[in-house]
Every structure is written in structure tokens, then in C-alpha cells.
Design a protein around this motif. Structure first.
Motif, mmCIF file in Angstrom:
data_model
loop_
_atom_site.group_PDB
_atom_site.id
_atom_site.type_symbol
_atom_site.label_atom_id
_atom_site.label_comp_id
_atom_site.label_asym_id
_atom_site.label_seq_id
_atom_site.Cartn_x
_atom_site.Cartn_y
_atom_site.Cartn_z
ATOM 1 N N THR A 194 1.245 2.975 2.504
ATOM 2 C CA THR A 194 1.045 2.349 1.202
ATOM 3 C C THR A 194 2.336 1.693 0.739
ATOM 4 O O THR A 194 3.439 2.124 1.100
ATOM 5 C CB THR A 194 0.607 3.371 0.136
ATOM 6 N N TYR A 195 2.165 0.642 -0.036
ATOM 7 C CA TYR A 195 3.289 -0.051 -0.652
ATOM 8 C C TYR A 195 2.997 -0.211 -2.138
ATOM 9 O O TYR A 195 1.842 -0.403 -2.528
ATOM 10 C CB TYR A 195 3.485 -1.434 -0.034
ATOM 11 N N TYR A 196 4.046 -0.173 -2.926
ATOM 12 C CA TYR A 196 3.892 -0.345 -4.367
ATOM 13 C C TYR A 196 4.989 -1.259 -4.897
ATOM 14 O O TYR A 196 6.122 -1.251 -4.412
ATOM 15 C CB TYR A 196 3.998 0.995 -5.097
ATOM 16 N N ALA A 197 4.639 -2.007 -5.922
ATOM 17 C CA ALA A 197 5.657 -2.738 -6.656
ATOM 18 C C ALA A 197 6.515 -1.732 -7.418
ATOM 19 O O ALA A 197 6.016 -0.694 -7.860
ATOM 20 C CB ALA A 197 4.998 -3.711 -7.626
ATOM 21 N N ASP A 198 7.779 -2.050 -7.577
ATOM 22 C CA ASP A 198 8.680 -1.134 -8.278
ATOM 23 C C ASP A 198 8.183 -0.827 -9.687
ATOM 24 O O ASP A 198 8.361 0.280 -10.195
ATOM 25 C CB ASP A 198 10.088 -1.732 -8.346
ATOM 26 N N SER A 199 7.558 -1.804 -10.301
ATOM 27 C CA SER A 199 7.125 -1.647 -11.688
ATOM 28 C C SER A 199 6.000 -0.641 -11.865
ATOM 29 O O SER A 199 5.737 -0.195 -12.984
ATOM 30 C CB SER A 199 6.686 -3.000 -12.251
ATOM 31 N N VAL A 200 5.321 -0.282 -10.767
ATOM 32 C CA VAL A 200 4.195 0.646 -10.890
ATOM 33 C C VAL A 200 4.394 1.943 -10.126
ATOM 34 O O VAL A 200 3.565 2.852 -10.204
ATOM 35 C CB VAL A 200 2.872 -0.017 -10.441
ATOM 36 N N LYS A 201 5.481 2.046 -9.385
ATOM 37 C CA LYS A 201 5.735 3.257 -8.604
ATOM 38 C C LYS A 201 5.767 4.479 -9.501
ATOM 39 O O LYS A 201 6.389 4.482 -10.563
ATOM 40 C CB LYS A 201 7.069 3.139 -7.860
ATOM 41 N N GLY A 202 5.087 5.528 -9.041
ATOM 42 C CA GLY A 202 5.039 6.756 -9.815
ATOM 43 C C GLY A 202 3.956 6.782 -10.869
ATOM 44 O O GLY A 202 3.678 7.840 -11.447
ATOM 45 N N ALA A 214 -6.200 -3.893 6.174
ATOM 46 C CA ALA A 214 -5.479 -3.505 4.979
ATOM 47 C C ALA A 214 -6.100 -4.123 3.736
ATOM 48 O O ALA A 214 -6.754 -5.164 3.806
ATOM 49 C CB ALA A 214 -4.023 -3.947 5.091
ATOM 50 N N MET A 215 -5.875 -3.475 2.628
ATOM 51 C CA MET A 215 -6.358 -3.996 1.351
ATOM 52 C C MET A 215 -5.251 -3.866 0.329
ATOM 53 O O MET A 215 -4.374 -3.008 0.451
ATOM 54 C CB MET A 215 -7.616 -3.262 0.906
ATOM 55 N N GLY A 216 -5.309 -4.724 -0.657
ATOM 56 C CA GLY A 216 -4.242 -4.708 -1.649
ATOM 57 C C GLY A 216 -4.754 -5.064 -3.028
ATOM 58 O O GLY A 216 -5.879 -5.544 -3.189
ATOM 59 N N TRP A 217 -3.916 -4.797 -4.008
ATOM 60 C CA TRP A 217 -4.176 -5.166 -5.390
ATOM 61 C C TRP A 217 -3.042 -6.069 -5.877
ATOM 62 O O TRP A 217 -1.860 -5.795 -5.621
ATOM 63 C CB TRP A 217 -4.249 -3.934 -6.287
ATOM 64 N N PHE A 218 -3.432 -7.098 -6.579
ATOM 65 C CA PHE A 218 -2.489 -8.006 -7.214
ATOM 66 C C PHE A 218 -2.906 -8.154 -8.670
ATOM 67 O O PHE A 218 -4.018 -7.777 -9.045
ATOM 68 C CB PHE A 218 -2.514 -9.376 -6.530
ATOM 69 N N ARG A 219 -2.030 -8.697 -9.480
ATOM 70 C CA ARG A 219 -2.396 -8.925 -10.873
ATOM 71 C C ARG A 219 -1.739 -10.206 -11.382
ATOM 72 O O ARG A 219 -0.726 -10.646 -10.846
ATOM 73 C CB ARG A 219 -1.986 -7.742 -11.760
ATOM 74 N N GLN A 220 -2.366 -10.766 -12.385
ATOM 75 C CA GLN A 220 -1.830 -11.975 -13.001
ATOM 76 C C GLN A 220 -1.975 -11.862 -14.508
ATOM 77 O O GLN A 220 -3.102 -11.779 -15.026
ATOM 78 C CB GLN A 220 -2.542 -13.222 -12.488
ATOM 79 N N VAL A 280 0.860 -5.647 -6.530
ATOM 80 C CA VAL A 280 0.833 -4.355 -7.198
ATOM 81 C C VAL A 280 0.903 -3.220 -6.177
ATOM 82 O O VAL A 280 1.789 -2.364 -6.247
ATOM 83 C CB VAL A 280 -0.428 -4.190 -8.062
ATOM 84 N N ALA A 281 -0.035 -3.204 -5.239
ATOM 85 C CA ALA A 281 -0.092 -2.112 -4.270
ATOM 86 C C ALA A 281 -0.886 -2.552 -3.052
ATOM 87 O O ALA A 281 -1.732 -3.443 -3.151
ATOM 88 C CB ALA A 281 -0.717 -0.863 -4.884
ATOM 89 N N ALA A 282 -0.622 -1.907 -1.924
ATOM 90 C CA ALA A 282 -1.364 -2.199 -0.698
ATOM 91 C C ALA A 282 -1.522 -0.926 0.105
ATOM 92 O O ALA A 282 -0.710 -0.002 -0.002
ATOM 93 C CB ALA A 282 -0.643 -3.263 0.133
ATOM 94 N N ILE A 283 -2.569 -0.899 0.917
ATOM 95 C CA ILE A 283 -2.835 0.258 1.752
ATOM 96 C C ILE A 283 -3.269 -0.215 3.128
ATOM 97 O O ILE A 283 -4.006 -1.200 3.256
ATOM 98 C CB ILE A 283 -3.901 1.177 1.103
ATOM 99 N N SER A 284 -2.829 0.474 4.162
ATOM 100 C CA SER A 284 -3.158 0.092 5.525
ATOM 101 C C SER A 284 -4.607 0.419 5.845
ATOM 102 O O SER A 284 -5.286 1.156 5.124
ATOM 103 C CB SER A 284 -2.235 0.815 6.504
ATOM 104 N N GLY A 285 -5.059 -0.095 6.996
ATOM 105 C CA GLY A 285 -6.431 0.144 7.405
ATOM 106 C C GLY A 285 -6.752 1.626 7.562
ATOM 107 O O GLY A 285 -7.848 2.074 7.239
ATOM 108 N N GLY A 286 -5.802 2.372 8.069
ATOM 109 C CA GLY A 286 -6.009 3.795 8.254
ATOM 110 C C GLY A 286 -5.738 4.621 7.022
ATOM 111 O O GLY A 286 -5.997 5.826 7.005
ATOM 112 N N GLY A 287 -5.195 3.985 6.003
ATOM 113 C CA GLY A 287 -4.926 4.687 4.758
ATOM 114 C C GLY A 287 -3.650 5.495 4.756
ATOM 115 O O GLY A 287 -3.365 6.219 3.799
ATOM 116 N N THR A 288 -2.855 5.385 5.822
ATOM 117 C CA THR A 288 -1.662 6.223 5.920
ATOM 118 C C THR A 288 -0.401 5.542 5.410
ATOM 119 O O THR A 288 0.615 6.198 5.173
ATOM 120 C CB THR A 288 -1.428 6.642 7.376
#
Length: 125
Positions: free
Chosen positions: A57-65, A32-38, A47-55
Motif C-alpha cells: 500500500t501507498y499513501y499520500a503524506d497528508s493522509v498517512k495514519g 492494483a487500485m488506487g484513490w485520488f481526489r480533486q 491519496v492511496a493505492a493498493i497492489s493486486g495482492g493487497g500486500t
């Protein structure tokens, strides 16, 4: 492991940017890989994450959509992750970091094993 994040810059509110994170010479097709911010004066946040297979995903509420995480779909070569950021707001201003998690897609920074050097995103009002 060297992760290279790129794509940051200065953009007006409402604009878009696409961040990229690559691991030259390495294949992370099963992790898996993810993005964070400071932001200045604030703690690092997920901020967001994606699984190894790409299927998955997770998002922070502040960036969803507004933000979309994806990964290179080339066969057996999934070593680049992207973060498409649309409708940017001044509060999105931060240094964005990509990271790799051998644990799996998660919002928890402690579960990430390798981190990139960060790329600065500045959104002007």
C-alpha cells in the motif's frame, strides 16, 4: 470498464467515512487500485493505492495514519476496494475517484487505466 465509487457524504471534522469502489461483473484480483481526489480549484492528487495482492500500500503524506486502503479478501474475488477515512479534516473535502492500474500500485495518475465517476466528500469545520 465501469467503476462505481460510493460512500461519500457530509461529515463533521473529526468524523469518519468509508468509500467503496466496485467493478460489477469484473474481477480485478491481479491489478492494483488506487484513490485520488480533486478539490475545487485544485489539481487531482494521489491519496492511496493498493497492489493486486493487497500486500503493498501507498499513501499520500497528508493522509498517512488517518486513511486506510483495503480490498475485498473474498477468495479469487477482489473487485471491491475500500478507503476508510478517519479523523477527517476540512481540507479533505474533495471529489474522490477510484482507479485501476494494470501497471501496478503507483502514486502516478498517468499509470491508471480506468477511472470511476467520483464521489463527493465534504468535511465541515
Amino acid at each position: 470498464v465501469q467503476l462505481q465509487a460510493s460512500g461519500g457524504g457530509l461529515v463533521q471534522a473529526g468524523g469518519s467515512l468509508r468509500l467503496s469502489c466496485a467493478a460489477p461483473g469484473r474481477t480485478f484480483s491481479s491489478v492494483a487500485m488506487g484513490w485520488f481526489r480533486q478539490a475545487p480549484g485544485k489539481e487531482r492528487e494521489f491519496v492511496a493505492a493498493i497492489s493486486g495482492g493487497g500486500t503493498i500500500t501507498y499513501y499520500a503524506d497528508s493522509v498517512k495514519g488517518r486513511f486506510t486502503i483495503s480490498r475485498d479478501s473474498a477468495k479469487n474475488v477482489k473487485n471491491t476496494v475500500y478507503l476508510q477515512m478517519n479523523s477527517l479534516k476540512p481540507e479533505d473535502t474533495a471529489v474522490y475517484y477510484c482507479a485501476v492500474s494494470e501497471y501496478g500500485a503507483t502514486t502516478r495518475g498517468q499509470r491508471y487505466d480506468y477511472w470511476g465517476q467520483g464521489t463527493l466528500v465534504t468535511v465541515s469545520s
